[in-house]
Design a protein around this motif. Sequence first.
Motif, PDB file in Angstrom:
ATOM      1  N   TYR A   1      -7.307  -4.964  -2.425  1.00 51.42           N
ATOM      2  CA  TYR A   1      -5.947  -4.427  -2.372  1.00 51.42           C
ATOM      3  C   TYR A   1      -4.892  -5.473  -2.025  1.00 51.42           C
ATOM      4  O   TYR A   1      -3.713  -5.157  -1.934  1.00 51.42           O
ATOM      5  CB  TYR A   1      -5.885  -3.256  -1.382  1.00 51.42           C
ATOM      6  CG  TYR A   1      -6.576  -2.030  -1.922  1.00 51.42           C
ATOM      7  CD1 TYR A   1      -5.900  -1.151  -2.758  1.00 51.42           C
ATOM      8  CD2 TYR A   1      -7.903  -1.762  -1.638  1.00 51.42           C
ATOM      9  CE1 TYR A   1      -6.523  -0.025  -3.276  1.00 51.42           C
ATOM     10  CE2 TYR A   1      -8.541  -0.644  -2.148  1.00 51.42           C
ATOM     11  CZ  TYR A   1      -7.840   0.209  -2.971  1.00 51.42           C
ATOM     12  OH  TYR A   1      -8.466   1.314  -3.491  1.00 51.42           O
TER      13      TYR A   1
ATOM     14  N   LEU B   1       0.819  -1.201   0.000  1.00 50.43           N
ATOM     15  CA  LEU B   1       0.000   0.000   0.000  1.00 50.43           C
ATOM     16  C   LEU B   1       0.857   1.256   0.000  1.00 50.43           C
ATOM     17  O   LEU B   1       1.933   1.292   0.565  1.00 50.43           O
ATOM     18  CB  LEU B   1      -0.910   0.027   1.229  1.00 50.43           C
ATOM     19  CG  LEU B   1      -1.986  -1.037   1.308  1.00 50.43           C
ATOM     20  CD1 LEU B   1      -2.794  -0.867   2.583  1.00 50.43           C
ATOM     21  CD2 LEU B   1      -2.893  -0.984   0.103  1.00 50.43           C
TER      22      LEU B   1
ATOM     23  N   ALA C   1      -7.519   6.128  -0.900  1.00 46.55           N
ATOM     24  CA  ALA C   1      -8.592   5.516  -1.688  1.00 46.55           C
ATOM     25  C   ALA C   1      -9.399   4.536  -0.840  1.00 46.55           C
ATOM     26  O   ALA C   1     -10.629   4.459  -0.964  1.00 46.55           O
ATOM     27  CB  ALA C   1      -8.014   4.815  -2.909  1.00 46.55           C
TER      28      ALA C   1
ATOM     29  N   LYS D   1      -3.119   4.836  -2.054  1.00 50.02           N
ATOM     30  CA  LYS D   1      -4.037   3.706  -1.901  1.00 50.02           C
ATOM     31  C   LYS D   1      -4.757   3.770  -0.556  1.00 50.02           C
ATOM     32  O   LYS D   1      -5.943   3.432  -0.466  1.00 50.02           O
ATOM     33  CB  LYS D   1      -3.295   2.383  -2.045  1.00 50.02           C
ATOM     34  CG  LYS D   1      -2.907   2.069  -3.474  1.00 50.02           C
ATOM     35  CD  LYS D   1      -2.229   0.725  -3.572  1.00 50.02           C
ATOM     36  CE  LYS D   1      -1.824   0.424  -5.008  1.00 50.02           C
ATOM     37  NZ  LYS D   1      -1.135  -0.870  -5.106  1.00 50.02           N
TER      38      LYS D   1
END
Length: 78
Positions: free
Chosen positions: A61, A35, A42, A39
């Motif tokens: 993810y 990550l 998000a 991210k």
Amino acid sequence: MELDHLCRNRWCRNPAHLEPVTHRVNSQRAGNRKLSQAKANAIRAAYRPRIVTQLQLARRYGVSRRTIECVLNGKFWP
């Protein structure tokens, strides 16, 4: 010098898992993490309880549900 957690568990205190390295080396090694700050942002934007669950985000993810929880709580990538 900084301590690099070779096991990638930042809470680990096992001396065999710690290595003193420069900030530059530690940052380069951190680049292998799944990550990024973008991210994490998000994930926070996408999370809606009862609509998009932590488990769904974790699968999207490629991380654990616990990692998603830590992102949402600001423990990781505040």
